[in-house]
Design an enzyme around this catalytic site. Structure first.
Site, short mmCIF file in Angstrom:
data_model
loop_
_atom_site.label_atom_id
_atom_site.label_comp_id
_atom_site.label_asym_id
_atom_site.label_seq_id
_atom_site.Cartn_x
_atom_site.Cartn_y
_atom_site.Cartn_z
N ASP A 13 -17.26 42.44 -8.13
CA ASP A 13 -18.68 42.59 -8.50
C ASP A 13 -19.14 41.49 -9.45
O ASP A 13 -18.35 40.81 -10.09
CB ASP A 13 -18.93 43.97 -9.15
CG ASP A 13 -18.05 44.22 -10.38
OD1 ASP A 13 -16.90 43.72 -10.40
OD2 ASP A 13 -18.51 44.90 -11.30
N GLU B 189 -16.29 46.66 -11.40
CA GLU B 189 -15.46 46.66 -12.62
C GLU B 189 -16.33 46.58 -13.85
O GLU B 189 -15.98 47.09 -14.91
CB GLU B 189 -14.48 45.48 -12.59
CG GLU B 189 -13.43 45.52 -13.70
CD GLU B 189 -13.96 45.10 -15.07
OE1 GLU B 189 -13.54 45.69 -16.08
OE2 GLU B 189 -14.81 44.21 -15.14
ZN LIG Z 1 -16.59 40.79 -17.04
ZN LIG Z 2 -13.91 40.60 -15.40
#
Ligand SMILES: [Zn+2]
Ligand SMILES: [Zn+2]
Length: 397
Positions: free
Chosen positions: A84, A142
């Site tokens: 991401d 994440e």
């Molecule tokens: Zn990051």
């Molecule tokens: Zn990262």
């Protein structure tokens, strides 16, 4: 056999390095935000399918899990890369900069993904001599709590997996260095949200009020005492208030004060203690004038705690990689990572792969609009993860 495999891996990764860089640039130009990833997982799934890997899409949300089964039976190793991007407008001026305003791969997850895909391609060509299975965990989201790791685990991404390895390309660390720590490596990052509810009134007449600002001042001062006197000095902890707000004219005693802060710890024990005792301190402070309060301790990711044997294993493999100039055991960092959740379930290790070009005068930190990585770090990351996998599957357990 082992040396032969090692050389084969190096050769394949070199052969595909250009493709790895092009893949990274493709992801870099087309960033997708956490929980909104659509095209990135499609590209990842198509890449694995073309290699003939068993692929599962939509794992725990937008995650992708691919499986490479070796010719012989053996252990199962999982390798994880996140994919991401962040809500940042890129200012690097690179020819392959983000095509989308307000979105940028400013943490290196584009590199993680390209690196793992090409490693998968290389290992695929070695499968006739592999004893065991390799699971490629391509994780979404994440950057944004609750993160993608937790839901991917709940959706079975670790089923049958014996060990997990992962790396973060790390811009503050020079190219050629690999860094980690045994035990706590990255911090738990939690948020505290508080309101003191006193009684407002005229600034000239304090005895008719419950001064929220005075209570907040006492609370903030005493807060550091928790770290100084309630936490074991050998166990790091940080409590910081980043926001305080009353929005009052100069001659009014504040009715309410809002505060926000962050709490960083490396162990559940200190995390639980601070969650409990910050509230007790707030309550006790408010009791001085019988004021009320609201308190919320919002948990972010748990600490990344590396398992000892698996960390030693990865570092031993890293030492075999010619492009790795130094393997270092370093102090933990106060940053957070949801790789933590995998390590709560099964043994494994997380490490940093240096991504700072030695010629750079200035290094922009992760999440900065000018953040960049030295692309040579991608092959090093793939090589260390690949070598750790080969060594693990070759080991007698
Ligand atoms: Zn990051
Ligand atoms: Zn990262």
């Amino acid at each position: 056999m082992a040396v032969l495999q090692q050389e084969q891996l190096v050769g394949l990764l070199k052969r595909y390095e250009e493709e790895m860089i092009q893949l990274r640039r493709h992801f870099h130009e087309n960033p997708e935000l956490s929980f909104e990833e659509i095209e990135t997982p499609k590209t990842i799934a198509a890449f694995h399918r073309a290699l003939g890997h068993e692929v599962r899409e939509g794992v725990g949300g937008n995650g992708v899990v691919a499986k490479l089964v070796g010719a012989k039976a053996g252990k199962t190793v999982a390798l994880r890369a996140d994919f991401d991007a962040l809500a940042i407008t890129e200012e690097t001026g690179l020819p392959f900069r983000s095509k989308i305003k307000g979105r940028m791969h400013a943490c290196g997850h584009d590199g993680h993904t390209a690196s793992l895909l090409i490693l998968a391609k290389a290992l695929n060509q070695m499968k006739d001599n592999l004893a065991g299975t390799i699971v490629f965990i391509h994780q979404h989201a994440e950057e944004l709590a609750p993160g993608g790791a937790k839901s991917m685990i709940a959706d079975g991404c670790l089923e049958g997996v014996d060990v997990i390895f992962g790396t973060h390309l790390w811009a503050p660390t020079e190219l050629g260095k690999v860094q980690t720590a045994i035990g706590p490596f990255m911090a738990a990052a939690d948020g505290i949200y508080m309101k003191i509810k006193g009684k407002g009134g005229h600034g000239s007449n304090p005895s008719d009020t419950k001064d929220s600002i005075l209570l907040a001042a006492q609370f903030i001062t005493n807060l550091q005492q928790l770290v100084a006197r309630r936490i074991n000095p050998l166990r790091p902890a940080v409590v910081s208030i980043g926001h305080i707000e009353a929005l009052n004219p100069f001659n009014v005693i504040a009715d309410q004060v809002y505060m926000k802060g962050t709490v960083r710890t490396f162990h559940e024990e200190e995390r639980d203690l601070l969650e409990r005792e910050i509230e007790e301190l707030l309550k006790a402070t408010c009791y001085l004038t019988k004021a009320d309060y609201e308190y919320e301790f919002r948990r972010g990711y748990p600490p990344v705690v590396n398992h000892a044997a698996e960390t030693e294993h990865v570092m031993a493999s890293a030492r075999k990689v010619a492009d790795v100039e130094a393997v270092e055991f370093v102090d933990p960092t106060m940053g957070g990572e949801d790789f933590a959740y995998y390590l709560e379930e099964i043994p494994g290790a997380f490490f940093f792969t240096g991504a700072k070009n030695p010629q750079w005068q200035e290094v922009y930190p992760h999440h900065h609009p000018k953040f960049d990585i030295d692309e040579r770090s991608l092959r090093i990351a793939a090589n260390v993860l690949g070598q750790a996998t080969l060594d693990y599957l070759a080991k007698d357990y």
